[in-house]
Design an enzyme around this catalytic site. Sequence first.
Site, PDB file in Angstrom:
ATOM      1  N   TYR A  63       1.110  -1.496   0.481  1.00 24.55           N
ATOM      2  CA  TYR A  63      -0.222  -0.468   0.715  1.00 24.55           C
ATOM      3  C   TYR A  63       1.156   1.312   0.218  1.00 24.55           C
ATOM      4  CZ  TYR A  63      -4.316  -2.995   1.560  1.00 24.55           C
ATOM      5  OH  TYR A  63      -4.780  -3.919   1.128  1.00 24.55           O
ATOM      6  N   PHE A 210     -13.460  -3.869   0.629  1.00 26.10           N
ATOM      7  CA  PHE A 210     -15.014  -3.277   0.041  1.00 26.10           C
ATOM      8  C   PHE A 210     -16.770  -2.694   0.124  1.00 26.10           C
ATOM      9  CE2 PHE A 210     -11.855  -4.664  -3.222  1.00 26.10           C
ATOM     10  CZ  PHE A 210     -11.424  -3.661  -3.769  1.00 26.10           C
ATOM     11  N   LEU A 212     -18.144  -1.360   1.731  1.00 26.64           N
ATOM     12  CA  LEU A 212     -19.302   0.264   0.778  1.00 26.64           C
ATOM     13  C   LEU A 212     -19.601  -0.228  -0.021  1.00 26.64           C
ATOM     14  CD1 LEU A 212     -17.448   2.888   3.460  1.00 26.64           C
ATOM     15  CD2 LEU A 212     -19.717   1.208   3.535  1.00 26.64           C
ATOM     16  N   GLY A 214     -21.240  -1.742  -3.691  1.00 31.77           N
ATOM     17  CA  GLY A 214     -22.470  -1.908  -4.231  1.00 31.77           C
ATOM     18  C   GLY A 214     -22.186  -3.707  -5.658  1.00 31.77           C
ATOM     19  N   THR A 221     -17.445   4.903  -3.456  1.00 30.79           N
ATOM     20  CA  THR A 221     -18.538   4.792  -2.910  1.00 30.79           C
ATOM     21  C   THR A 221     -19.618   4.128  -3.558  1.00 30.79           C
ATOM     22  OG1 THR A 221     -19.007   6.861  -4.400  1.00 30.79           O
ATOM     23  CG2 THR A 221     -18.131   7.378  -2.087  1.00 30.79           C
TER      24      THR A 221
END
Length: 293
Positions: A63, A210, A212, A214, A221
Amino acid sequence: MAGVTWRLGDLTVNRIGFGAMRLPQEGTAFDPRARPRSRAQAVEVLRKAIELGVNHVDTAAFYFSATRSANELINSALAPYPEDLVIVTKVGPGRTPQGEWLPLARPGQLRGQVEENLRQLGRDHLDVVNLRVSGLDDVTDHFAALARLREQGLVRHLGLSNVKPHHLDQAQRVAPVVCVQNSYGLGHHPEQDDFLGVCGERGVAFVPFFALAGANQEAGTSTEDDEVTAIAEGHGVSAAQVRLAWTLARGPHVLVIPGTGDPDHLRQNVEAGGLVLTPEELTRLDAVHLGGS
């Protein structure tokens, strides 16, 4: 912090942790065009997370951005480390200094990766090391190499990341597994539901990354569908908080590690641990998760 704790081996963590993947840069993780995040902001977010009760930080030596390293930021911000802080890192993948991905490490290369994490974090041992799997059908040899480092005291506990159920079977035949990290969230990889249950039955923490995301997004987001938005408005909270609360409701062994560089979003993420969804709301969200509503 509201909510229940879970144990990673003999280490107790709050179920809402912090993911450091986005600390080194703004925008999309691993994007070479992304702008490095302000060092002061990254340090502020890490210290605020500890103030809010977070004691589980997820990181990795790979990272990093052009000028920032998540491990180095954690070291700078938090050392000397609180006694109850659990730092979880992962090995397997690697990147060149220019950011290009390298082939998955061979078993004999894992010690070097562990030692690099130790150096960057300023530790004499690592609390938890996850073997992150990519294109590997049998993890036995890799996990055995990590198990030897555990026996030597360089690593306290072992876990897995980005794996399938048979990988867990293979690893548990070698050494204890305290956690599994897989991509999962509301409407995101519902095929993981059964594996989440298997982990619970075996007392293994299931740690979505992940969480969050969809149904149509890998990270960042999420698309805030009507059901999530309606429930969020009813509680006076954000859609992200509803998604985290739903994820935590999947089982007492489920932990979340949302990452952010924004202090306000950090506070909201932590406060999601105190959001209690009703059975009716959970049923509606379960339908969304499975593709219905």
